[in-house]
Scaffold this motif. Structure first.
Motif, PDB file in Angstrom:
ATOM      1  N   GLN A 153      43.342 -40.184   5.870  1.00 12.31           N
ATOM      2  CA  GLN A 153      42.349 -39.747   5.226  1.00 12.31           C
ATOM      3  C   GLN A 153      42.285 -38.773   5.504  1.00 12.31           C
ATOM      4  O   GLN A 153      41.673 -37.352   4.816  1.00 12.31           O
ATOM      5  N   PHE A 154      41.927 -38.241   6.692  1.00  9.56           N
ATOM      6  CA  PHE A 154      41.255 -36.581   7.451  1.00  9.56           C
ATOM      7  C   PHE A 154      41.818 -36.345   7.837  1.00  9.56           C
ATOM      8  O   PHE A 154      42.121 -34.586   6.350  1.00  9.56           O
ATOM      9  N   VAL A 155      43.397 -35.791   8.045  1.00  9.46           N
ATOM     10  CA  VAL A 155      44.451 -35.410   7.438  1.00  9.46           C
ATOM     11  C   VAL A 155      44.367 -34.834   6.577  1.00  9.46           C
ATOM     12  O   VAL A 155      45.251 -33.903   6.281  1.00  9.46           O
ATOM     13  N   GLY A 156      44.387 -35.906   5.802  1.00 13.58           N
ATOM     14  CA  GLY A 156      45.236 -35.761   4.040  1.00 13.58           C
ATOM     15  C   GLY A 156      43.890 -34.625   3.265  1.00 13.58           C
ATOM     16  O   GLY A 156      44.288 -33.275   2.680  1.00 13.58           O
ATOM     17  N   VAL A 157      42.360 -34.664   4.019  1.00 12.47           N
ATOM     18  CA  VAL A 157      41.369 -33.651   3.515  1.00 12.47           C
ATOM     19  C   VAL A 157      42.111 -32.666   3.726  1.00 12.47           C
ATOM     20  O   VAL A 157      41.615 -31.620   3.672  1.00 12.47           O
ATOM     21  N   VAL A 158      41.927 -32.828   5.492  1.00 11.36           N
ATOM     22  CA  VAL A 158      42.252 -30.930   5.779  1.00 11.36           C
ATOM     23  C   VAL A 158      43.276 -30.465   5.058  1.00 11.36           C
ATOM     24  O   VAL A 158      43.096 -29.294   4.677  1.00 11.36           O
ATOM     25  N   ALA A 159      44.480 -31.041   4.973  1.00 19.55           N
ATOM     26  CA  ALA A 159      44.991 -30.476   4.026  1.00 19.55           C
ATOM     27  C   ALA A 159      45.041 -29.711   2.828  1.00 19.55           C
ATOM     28  O   ALA A 159      45.135 -28.471   2.439  1.00 19.55           O
ATOM     29  N   VAL A 160      44.652 -30.823   2.696  1.00 22.01           N
ATOM     30  CA  VAL A 160      43.925 -30.324   0.909  1.00 22.01           C
ATOM     31  C   VAL A 160      43.545 -28.964   0.366  1.00 22.01           C
ATOM     32  O   VAL A 160      43.551 -27.734   0.101  1.00 22.01           O
ATOM     33  N   LEU A 161      42.210 -29.039   2.125  1.00 23.91           N
ATOM     34  CA  LEU A 161      41.336 -28.282   1.981  1.00 23.91           C
ATOM     35  C   LEU A 161      42.291 -26.823   2.476  1.00 23.91           C
ATOM     36  O   LEU A 161      41.504 -24.966   1.542  1.00 23.91           O
ATOM     37  N   ILE A 162      43.418 -26.976   3.297  1.00 31.26           N
ATOM     38  CA  ILE A 162      44.288 -25.676   4.041  1.00 31.26           C
ATOM     39  C   ILE A 162      44.708 -25.380   3.011  1.00 31.26           C
ATOM     40  O   ILE A 162      44.782 -23.903   2.890  1.00 31.26           O
ATOM     41  N   ALA A 163      45.417 -25.676   1.913  1.00 30.67           N
ATOM     42  CA  ALA A 163      45.995 -25.319   1.047  1.00 30.67           C
ATOM     43  C   ALA A 163      45.017 -24.971   0.537  1.00 30.67           C
ATOM     44  O   ALA A 163      45.466 -23.901  -0.585  1.00 30.67           O
ATOM     45  N   CYS A 164      44.455 -25.064  -0.371  1.00 25.20           N
ATOM     46  CA  CYS A 164      42.710 -24.705  -1.135  1.00 25.20           C
ATOM     47  C   CYS A 164      42.744 -23.462  -0.697  1.00 25.20           C
ATOM     48  O   CYS A 164      43.354 -22.064  -1.830  1.00 25.20           O
ATOM     49  N   ILE A 165      42.507 -22.946   0.467  1.00 24.03           N
ATOM     50  CA  ILE A 165      41.799 -21.983   1.387  1.00 24.03           C
ATOM     51  C   ILE A 165      43.201 -20.846   0.834  1.00 24.03           C
ATOM     52  O   ILE A 165      43.130 -19.663   0.645  1.00 24.03           O
ATOM     53  N   SER A 166      44.515 -21.236   1.195  1.00 28.83           N
ATOM     54  CA  SER A 166      45.350 -20.219   1.450  1.00 28.83           C
ATOM     55  C   SER A 166      45.533 -19.869  -0.237  1.00 28.83           C
ATOM     56  O   SER A 166      46.257 -18.654  -0.204  1.00 28.83           O
ATOM     57  N   SER A 167      45.973 -20.918  -1.007  1.00 28.32           N
ATOM     58  CA  SER A 167      46.779 -20.645  -1.869  1.00 28.32           C
ATOM     59  C   SER A 167      45.058 -19.628  -3.313  1.00 28.32           C
ATOM     60  O   SER A 167      45.564 -18.686  -3.792  1.00 28.32           O
ATOM     61  N   GLY A 168      44.278 -19.903  -2.659  1.00 33.38           N
ATOM     62  CA  GLY A 168      42.745 -18.805  -3.195  1.00 33.38           C
ATOM     63  C   GLY A 168      42.999 -17.403  -2.497  1.00 33.38           C
ATOM     64  O   GLY A 168      43.122 -16.743  -3.147  1.00 33.38           O
ATOM     65  N   PHE A 169      42.946 -17.545  -1.560  1.00 28.69           N
ATOM     66  CA  PHE A 169      43.345 -16.164  -0.931  1.00 28.69           C
ATOM     67  C   PHE A 169      44.803 -15.211  -0.489  1.00 28.69           C
ATOM     68  O   PHE A 169      44.488 -14.673  -1.441  1.00 28.69           O
ATOM     69  N   ALA A 170      45.739 -16.155  -1.495  1.00 29.33           N
ATOM     70  CA  ALA A 170      47.631 -15.462  -1.833  1.00 29.33           C
ATOM     71  C   ALA A 170      46.754 -14.534  -3.474  1.00 29.33           C
ATOM     72  O   ALA A 170      46.712 -14.436  -3.255  1.00 29.33           O
ATOM     73  N   GLY A 171      45.908 -15.924  -3.805  1.00 24.94           N
ATOM     74  CA  GLY A 171      45.386 -15.743  -5.492  1.00 24.94           C
ATOM     75  C   GLY A 171      44.928 -14.681  -5.333  1.00 24.94           C
ATOM     76  O   GLY A 171      45.121 -13.157  -6.272  1.00 24.94           O
ATOM     77  N   VAL A 172      43.844 -13.648  -4.784  1.00 25.26           N
ATOM     78  CA  VAL A 172      43.135 -12.877  -4.586  1.00 25.26           C
ATOM     79  C   VAL A 172      43.532 -11.699  -3.779  1.00 25.26           C
ATOM     80  O   VAL A 172      44.038 -10.992  -4.925  1.00 25.26           O
ATOM     81  N   TYR A 173      45.071 -11.596  -3.348  1.00 26.52           N
ATOM     82  CA  TYR A 173      45.438 -10.861  -2.535  1.00 26.52           C
ATOM     83  C   TYR A 173      46.345 -10.408  -3.507  1.00 26.52           C
ATOM     84  O   TYR A 173      46.684  -9.157  -3.470  1.00 26.52           O
ATOM     85  N   PHE A 174      47.013 -11.370  -4.052  1.00 29.89           N
ATOM     86  CA  PHE A 174      48.048 -10.738  -5.592  1.00 29.89           C
ATOM     87  C   PHE A 174      47.333  -9.870  -6.449  1.00 29.89           C
ATOM     88  O   PHE A 174      47.947  -8.957  -6.772  1.00 29.89           O
TER      89      PHE A 174
END
Length: 195
Positions: A42-63
């Protein structure tokens, strides 16, 4: 990155939006596989989701930054992104399915439904680029959240394969409230926070 300021109501609306989408997509049934999950996974899943959210948000703002600060058109930018994706997709196809593609062709098994999905994805990508170019990445997030609710309602009324729960309705109310709150004009943005 964009030099944009968000007021208190906008930040509150983003928190409401996050909570609403979480509740709308909350799983309703627990299967045997879900019961086997350990705290570590569950911890690995939460960390993976947080990393995906951060990278997706950064990509959206950069785009958004690239679309708004360059003179290239949306079409040219989409072609550039498409060519970049094409290279990786082609390499993956060659490595994993090269023999099958050589024997049966690249579009083996495609049906009319498959082509409709491909066209809808392509048109959706162009619409997102236009929204980001002429509005912003945050409004795209709101549009995506509302589309999740609309698609689940279609799933309930037309496909009869979704049973809404109380959490779904609470999440839908939060998403709608967040959408209205984001556009609410409070007092002057003296308490605005720079993004």
């Amino acid at each position: 990155m964009l030099g944009k300021k968000l007021g208190l109501y906008q930040w509150l609306s983003l928190l409401l939006l996050m909570a609403g989408v979480t509740l709308v997509q909350w799983p309703t049934e627990s299967t045997e596989e879900q019961k086997v999950l350990t705290v570590g996974s569950q911890f690995v899943g939460v960390v993976a989701v947080l990393i995906a959210c951060i990278s997706s948000g950064f990509a959206g703002v950069y785009f958004e930054k690239i679309l708004k600060e360059t003179k290239q058109s949306v079409w040219v930018r989409n072609i550039q992104l498409g060519l970049f994706s094409f290279v990786f997709g082609f390499l993956g196809m060659t490595v994993y399915d090269g023999q099958t593609v050589r024997e049966s062709g690249m579009f083996q098994g495609y049906s009319a439904i498959t082509w409709i999905v491909v066209v809808l994805q392509a048109v959706g990508g162009l619409i997102i680029a236009v929204v980001i170019k002429y509005a912003d990445n945050i409004l795209k997030g709101f549009a995506t959240s509302v589309s999740i609710i609309v698609s689940t309602l279609f799933s309930y009324f037309l496909l009869n394969d979704f049973n809404p729960t109380g959490l779904f309705f609470l999440g839908a109310v939060l998403v709608i409230a967040a959408t209205f709150l984001y556009s609410y004009e409070g007092k002057a943005a003296s308490s605005a926070i720079k993004v």
